[in-house]
Design a protein around this motif. Structure first.
Motif, short mmCIF file in Angstrom:
data_model
loop_
_atom_site.label_atom_id
_atom_site.label_comp_id
_atom_site.label_asym_id
_atom_site.label_seq_id
_atom_site.Cartn_x
_atom_site.Cartn_y
_atom_site.Cartn_z
N VAL A 193 7.27 -1.61 -5.35
CA VAL A 193 6.24 -0.73 -4.74
C VAL A 193 5.29 -0.49 -6.34
O VAL A 193 4.12 -0.79 -6.21
CB VAL A 193 6.61 0.75 -4.38
N ILE B 76 2.75 1.55 0.71
CA ILE B 76 2.89 2.50 -0.28
C ILE B 76 2.34 2.39 -1.47
O ILE B 76 1.76 3.33 -2.13
CB ILE B 76 4.55 2.84 -0.09
N ALA B 77 2.24 1.14 -2.01
CA ALA B 77 1.82 0.85 -3.30
C ALA B 77 0.13 0.89 -3.18
O ALA B 77 -0.18 1.77 -4.00
CB ALA B 77 2.09 -0.71 -3.56
N GLY C 118 -1.43 2.91 -1.00
CA GLY C 118 -1.72 4.26 -0.64
C GLY C 118 -1.65 5.31 -1.61
O GLY C 118 -2.38 6.01 -1.90
N THR C 119 -0.70 5.17 -2.56
CA THR C 119 -0.32 5.93 -3.58
C THR C 119 -1.21 5.76 -4.77
O THR C 119 -1.49 6.62 -5.69
CB THR C 119 1.14 5.86 -4.23
N SER C 120 -1.65 4.42 -4.84
CA SER C 120 -2.56 4.26 -5.79
C SER C 120 -4.21 4.29 -5.79
O SER C 120 -4.90 4.30 -6.78
CB SER C 120 -2.42 2.84 -6.64
N ALA D 41 1.62 -2.38 -6.71
CA ALA D 41 0.31 -1.37 -7.12
C ALA D 41 -0.21 -2.01 -8.65
O ALA D 41 -1.42 -1.74 -8.74
CB ALA D 41 1.14 0.12 -7.46
N THR E 167 11.66 0.62 -4.91
CA THR E 167 10.59 1.68 -5.66
C THR E 167 9.95 0.74 -6.58
O THR E 167 8.79 0.97 -6.89
CB THR E 167 11.22 2.78 -5.85
#
Length: 232
Positions: A98, A22-23, A25-27, A102, A95
């Protein structure tokens, strides 16, 4: 692997994978944008953006985690607003792990992508622009395919860094089993328990395998993509 690991170890491994994926992918979209800006933009104060991006690599991870706690904690200026209006909490939650992962992996991602952007011949982009293509279309059809090996390399290296993140994470979200305890935090916890050396060694071996595997995959995939682009 389920037979080799205890439920606590398995939970820490799954949480680390979840946090890292998630870290990164979102960044990634922000990482691509920042890399392009640093590589191509010519404006005053760009050095400040470059310094901010690479600051987590220079500062002790504990300092970065403390800064995240002050900013995104429940009493922090950003954290209080996010909790009030969006119901989103970072401190002492997965969270937050994450976010810490990130922030710590972001410089590696940006650096890899930036090197790829700087290697692209601007004349290719200029040629597409003269044909009437917009900047966004030029980036999507010309620049992005050419920098794809760098994007993949940055993505995988950032993932490996996120999997191994410890200092900022434990400072920001603590080490709560089943909630914020990632793989490095679990190793640290086992090292504090007499007679738990085997558990710590087992998780350390998994961490090494993931890191080495990520480096190998990054190199192989980047080379294959580069060959395909070169032969296109």
């Amino acid at each position: 692997m389920a037979a080799l690991l205890s439920p606590e170890e398995w939970t820490a491994l799954l949480l680390s994978l979840k946090v890292s994926i998630i870290a990164v992918g979102t960044s990634l979209p922000l990482g691509i944008w920042v890399a392009v800006v640093l590589a191509r933009a010519r404006m005053p104060g760009l050095w400040l953006l470059n310094a901010l991006v690479h600051l987590p690599l220079i500062l002790p991870p504990v300092v970065t985690g403390y800064a995240l706690l002050l900013t995104f904690g429940r009493k922090g200026p950003v954290g209080a607003l996010l909790e009030r209006y969006l119901g989103l909490t970072f401190a002492f939650q997965w969270t937050g792990a994450v976010l810490a992962a990130a922030v710590m992996s972001f410089p590696l991602m940006v650096r890899a992508i930036r090197l790829a952007v700087e290697a692209v011949d601007p004349k290719l982009e200029q040629a597409a622009s003269t044909l009437g293509a917009s900047r966004l279309w030029v980036f999507l059809t010309v620049t992005l395919p050419l920098i794809l090996p760098g994007v993949i390399a940055g993505l995988i290296l950032a993932f490996a860094k996120a999997m191994g993140e410890f200092g900022a994470t434990i400072t920001f979200v603590a080490n709560i089993p089943g909630r914020t305890q990632t793989l490095p935090s679990a190793i640290y916890a086992f090292l504090q328990v007499p007679g738990a050396d085997m558990q710590a060694a087992r998780l350390a071996a998994i961490s090494v395998a993931v890191a080495v595997g990520a480096l190998v995959v990054s190199e192989v995939v980047a080379r294959r993509v580069a060959r395909r682009i070169g032969g296109a």
